[in-house]
Design an enzyme around this catalytic site. Sequence first.
Site, PDB file in Angstrom:
ATOM      1  N   CYS A   7       3.958  23.320  42.911  1.00 50.54           N
ATOM      2  CA  CYS A   7       3.827  24.398  41.935  1.00 50.54           C
ATOM      3  C   CYS A   7       2.840  25.410  42.502  1.00 50.54           C
ATOM      4  CB  CYS A   7       3.416  23.885  40.552  1.00 50.54           C
ATOM      5  SG  CYS A   7       1.715  23.300  40.389  1.00 50.54           S
ATOM      6  N   ARG A  13       1.647  21.581  36.730  1.00 54.13           N
ATOM      7  CA  ARG A  13       3.008  21.034  36.776  1.00 54.13           C
ATOM      8  C   ARG A  13       3.218  20.000  37.872  1.00 54.13           C
ATOM      9  NH1 ARG A  13       5.914  26.659  37.308  1.00 54.13           N
ATOM     10  NH2 ARG A  13       4.007  26.993  38.481  1.00 54.13           N
ATOM     11  N   ASP A 121       5.096  27.674  33.765  1.00 52.98           N
ATOM     12  CA  ASP A 121       3.695  27.354  34.027  1.00 52.98           C
ATOM     13  C   ASP A 121       2.957  27.320  32.687  1.00 52.98           C
ATOM     14  OD1 ASP A 121       1.091  27.079  34.896  1.00 52.98           O
ATOM     15  OD2 ASP A 121       1.267  28.604  36.455  1.00 52.98           O
TER      16      ASP A 121
END
Length: 157
Positions: A7, A13, A121
């Site tokens: 990520c 994440r 996100d």
Amino acid sequence: MKILMVCLGNICRSPLAEGILKSKLPSNFTVDSAGTINMHEGNAPDKRSVEVAVKNGLNISKQRSRHFQSQDLDEYDRIFCMDKNNLRDVLSLAESDEQRQKVSLLMNDLNLKQHPHEVPDPYWSGSEGFDQVYRQIDEACEIIAENLLKESFKIKP
């Protein structure tokens, strides 16, 4: 087999994806995570990621953020990116078709009529954003784990 989750900062994440996929695979699989920026290098996952993981029976608190490196394209067998920007950044470092073929979006294997292509996100959201992201990643990792296990049992010539 070695799998890398990617990520942006490697604090929200991808640490969740690392922990979730590890929980679904036997120990002969290696799962790690990295970020396309080095802003949080060495930091623990975001406390909200740690909290949602604990709520779901996982401990990701010992993970530390690291920056994605071009050598990761050689070291890992599969690289799963959380969004199209991460995918673009990783692919920009690829030097061969073999490296590019290892890289995909995490959500690629799901029925995309019901799911987005990307994992949003949650950094700027509240805990509900982290809960949603956890569910998305968990669902994707369930299918990825099934596919990886099937693939690992295939006899190679």
